[in-house]
Design a protein around this motif. Structure first.
Motif, PDB file in Angstrom:
ATOM      1  N   ARG A   1       0.822  -1.215   0.000  1.00 13.19           N
ATOM      2  CA  ARG A   1       0.000   0.000   0.000  1.00 13.19           C
ATOM      3  C   ARG A   1       0.857   1.268   0.000  1.00 13.19           C
ATOM      4  NH1 ARG A   1      -2.885  -3.157  -1.630  1.00 13.19           N
ATOM      5  NH2 ARG A   1      -4.661  -4.090  -0.642  1.00 13.19           N
TER       6      ARG A   1
ATOM      7  N   ARG B   1       8.677   2.421   6.867  1.00 12.01           N
ATOM      8  CA  ARG B   1       7.734   1.323   7.054  1.00 12.01           C
ATOM      9  C   ARG B   1       7.071   1.006   5.728  1.00 12.01           C
ATOM     10  NH1 ARG B   1       4.193   3.385  12.207  1.00 12.01           N
ATOM     11  NH2 ARG B   1       5.832   3.221  13.766  1.00 12.01           N
TER      12      ARG B   1
ATOM     13  N   LEU C   1       3.855  -0.234   4.060  1.00 11.35           N
ATOM     14  CA  LEU C   1       2.451  -0.301   4.452  1.00 11.35           C
ATOM     15  C   LEU C   1       1.769  -1.457   3.733  1.00 11.35           C
ATOM     16  CD1 LEU C   1       1.649   3.507   4.260  1.00 11.35           C
ATOM     17  CD2 LEU C   1       2.365   2.172   6.251  1.00 11.35           C
TER      18      LEU C   1
ATOM     19  N   ALA D   1      -4.949  -3.777   5.903  1.00  8.01           N
ATOM     20  CA  ALA D   1      -5.451  -3.909   7.276  1.00  8.01           C
ATOM     21  C   ALA D   1      -4.572  -3.167   8.281  1.00  8.01           C
ATOM     22  CB  ALA D   1      -5.596  -5.381   7.662  1.00  8.01           C
ATOM     23  N   ASP D   2      -4.055  -2.021   7.877  1.00  5.50           N
ATOM     24  CA  ASP D   2      -3.233  -1.176   8.751  1.00  5.50           C
ATOM     25  C   ASP D   2      -1.995  -1.881   9.310  1.00  5.50           C
ATOM     26  OD1 ASP D   2      -4.789   1.078   8.420  1.00  5.50           O
ATOM     27  OD2 ASP D   2      -6.177   0.487  10.022  1.00  5.50           O
ATOM     28  N   GLU D   3      -1.513  -2.874   8.621  1.00  3.55           N
ATOM     29  CA  GLU D   3      -0.276  -3.535   9.014  1.00  3.55           C
ATOM     30  C   GLU D   3       0.896  -2.800   8.385  1.00  3.55           C
ATOM     31  OE1 GLU D   3      -0.375  -8.081   9.344  1.00  3.55           O
ATOM     32  OE2 GLU D   3      -1.723  -7.604   7.680  1.00  3.55           O
ATOM     33  N   HIS D   4       2.048  -2.955   9.000  1.00  2.00           N
ATOM     34  CA  HIS D   4       3.266  -2.405   8.401  1.00  2.00           C
ATOM     35  C   HIS D   4       4.457  -3.264   8.800  1.00  2.00           C
ATOM     36  CE1 HIS D   4       3.391  -0.511  12.406  1.00  2.00           C
ATOM     37  NE2 HIS D   4       4.695  -0.607  12.258  1.00  2.00           N
TER      38      HIS D   4
END
Length: 153
Positions: A100, A112, A114, A117-120
């Protein structure tokens, strides 16, 4: 990717400052342990220190130096296959449909990657220590992201 398949990478980036600091730190830690191991027999402290103790102290320094040298490993690779991130141990490849973007937090040590699901995932290769080189790596990543990441519309 199957075994034996070679992957072409458009960007292969490694940090410059962190590996240098890690090599110096590992050498200092090892030198301190070896020096103390050698000095243990010079004075009479009333404590019996044998050759195994000296060897053990030097070996602990060797293990610590080896762990510090893991900080020479980070790498970021970007290409048609996706984004490959190697931090301290192992390398993970993220295909473009999962990526992302990449960001650098205001108070962060490294960039980071991306994910959905807001993971990094931390990208230790791209760090503030490398200033202009890190900025160039982020710029190049974004160019390649525009080229390879499927559009979301």
């Amino acid at each position: 990717m199957s075994a034996g398949t070679t992957v072409e990478w458009d960007l292969d980036y490694r940090p410059r400052r962190m590996p240098r600091v890690a090599i110096v730190a590992a050498a200092v830690v090892l030198a301190i342990h070896i020096t103390f191991a050698a000095l243990l027999t010079i004075s009479d402290t009333g404590v019996h220190v044998g050759g195994a103790d000296q060897f053990g102290l030097a070996l602990i320094g060797l293990v610590e130096a080896g762990l510090i040298l893991l900080f020479t490993q980070p790498r970021l690779r970007v290409g048609p296959a996706g984004v490959a991130i190697r931090n301290l141990l192992g390398e993970r490849v993220f295909e473009w449909d999962r990526v992302r973007g990449m960001t650098y937090p205001d108070k962060g040590f490294s960039a980071r990657l991306l994910l959905p699901a807001d993971e990094h995932v931390p990208v230790l290769a791209v760090q503030a220590w490398d200033s202009d080189r890190a900025v160039d790596a982020m710029t190049r990543f974004r160019e390649l992201e525009d080229r390879y990441r499927p559009s979301s519309g």
